[in-house]
Design an enzyme around this catalytic site. Structure first.
Site, PDB file in Angstrom:
ATOM      1  N   LYS A 247       0.888  -1.351   0.017  1.00  0.00           N
ATOM      2  CA  LYS A 247       0.045  -0.035  -0.095  1.00  0.00           C
ATOM      3  C   LYS A 247       0.985   1.200  -0.081  1.00  0.00           C
ATOM      4  CE  LYS A 247      -2.414  -0.728   3.832  1.00  0.00           C
ATOM      5  NZ  LYS A 247      -1.737  -1.993   4.261  1.00  0.00           N
TER       6      LYS A 247
ATOM      7  N   ARG B 161      -9.989   0.770   8.523  1.00  0.00           N
ATOM      8  CA  ARG B 161      -9.628  -0.926   8.752  1.00  0.00           C
ATOM      9  C   ARG B 161     -10.792  -1.458   9.515  1.00  0.00           C
ATOM     10  NH1 ARG B 161      -3.367   0.173   8.985  1.00  0.00           N
ATOM     11  NH2 ARG B 161      -2.708  -1.780   9.419  1.00  0.00           N
TER      12      ARG B 161
ATOM     13  N   ARG C 124      11.351  -8.205   6.252  1.00  0.00           N
ATOM     14  CA  ARG C 124      11.306  -6.694   5.968  1.00  0.00           C
ATOM     15  C   ARG C 124      12.329  -6.066   6.790  1.00  0.00           C
ATOM     16  NH1 ARG C 124       5.832  -3.199   5.152  1.00  0.00           N
ATOM     17  NH2 ARG C 124       5.578  -3.455   7.536  1.00  0.00           N
TER      18      ARG C 124
ATOM     19  N   ARG D 136      11.079  -3.824  12.499  1.00  0.00           N
ATOM     20  CA  ARG D 136       9.828  -3.325  13.344  1.00  0.00           C
ATOM     21  C   ARG D 136       9.126  -4.306  14.354  1.00  0.00           C
ATOM     22  NH1 ARG D 136       5.844  -0.620   8.861  1.00  0.00           N
ATOM     23  NH2 ARG D 136       4.107  -1.482  10.297  1.00  0.00           N
TER      24      ARG D 136
ATOM     25  N   ARG E 288      -1.432  -9.197  12.960  1.00  0.00           N
ATOM     26  CA  ARG E 288      -1.845  -8.387  12.273  1.00  0.00           C
ATOM     27  C   ARG E 288      -2.794  -8.608  10.964  1.00  0.00           C
ATOM     28  NH1 ARG E 288       3.406  -5.902  10.439  1.00  0.00           N
ATOM     29  NH2 ARG E 288       2.387  -4.045   9.516  1.00  0.00           N
TER      30      ARG E 288
END
Ligand code: AMP
Length: 208
Positions: A13, A87, A126, A152, A163
């Site tokens: 996104k 969301r 990531r 992260r 998530r």
């Protein structure tokens, strides 16, 4: 023009949002970035930091408050793109009410479709360069040697699972919500970023 980008975490996104905003001259509004920024500045309540770090969603009223303020800024006059918001259905309702009160409405909702196995792979590997903000993937887009990298907290395996579960249990409900309003455009989110951009531009009902 008010565009919403919906997609699971790791669906690209952020990357697609940048291209769309540049093309249409829109302000890029990412609630994830806003919350991370507030966290860095020490301006986020401890319980919200904890919810973010463990992969949970922060309460609807918190993000609605952020969006209400941010979308009234000068750079939003030409339009804006919402990335990672709404969301949940209550957030979508809140957004609809907020815009209606300003005699505005959502123009289009783009959904990026990516299978879950691919998302887990993307997120867990990531890394972000702390100095430049550049995002890398340990295998497909490896960082330069010696880069000071951040993994992260919410990209750790347990948080990634939470998530993705939150996306499936709460955010997927937005798809029929926007489809019923004739606003939903689904795009295959697997492939090179440039290819996905082309698919988005082809799907959108607006060209300039
Ligand atoms: P993101 O970078 O969009 O994946 O967002 C990072 C984290 O910020 C999420 O895992 C949530 O904890 C929080 N967050 C961002 N946007 C929202 C939202 N619209 N509603 C609730 N929580 C959010």
């Amino acid at each position: 023009m008010i565009t919403v980008l919906v997609g699971p975490p790791g669906s690209g996104k952020g990357t697609q949002a940048k291209g769309l905003c540049k093309h249409f001259g829109l302000a890029h509004i990412s609630t994830g970035d806003m919350l991370r920024d507030a966290k860095r500045r020490g301006a986020l309540a401890v319980e919200l930091v904890q919810q973010m770090d463990t992969g949970g969603l922060v309460p609807d009223e918190v993000v609605l408050g952020l969006i209400d303020g941010r979308t009234q800024a000068e750079d939003c006059r030409r339009g804006f793109l919402l990335d990672g918001f709404p969301r949940t259905v209550p957030q979508a309702d809140g957004l609809g009410d907020m815009l209606e009160a300003r005699k505005q409405a959502v123009t289009a909702v783009v959904q990026l479709d990516v299978p879950r196995e691919l998302l887990e792979e993307r997120l867990i590997h990531r890394r972000t360069d702390k100095a430049t903000g550049q995002i890398y993937h340990l295998h497909y887009s490896p960082p330069p040697q010696g880069a000071d990298l951040e993994h992260r907290g919410d990209d750790q395996p347990a948080a990634v699972k939470k998530r993705l579960d939150a996306y499936e249990s709460m955010t997927v409900a937005l798809l029929p919500y926007y489809q019923a309003r004739g606003l939903l455009f689904r795009v295959d989110g697997v492939g090179a970023p440039e290819l996905i951009s082309k698919r988005i531009f082809a799907a959108l009902p607006i060209t300039s």
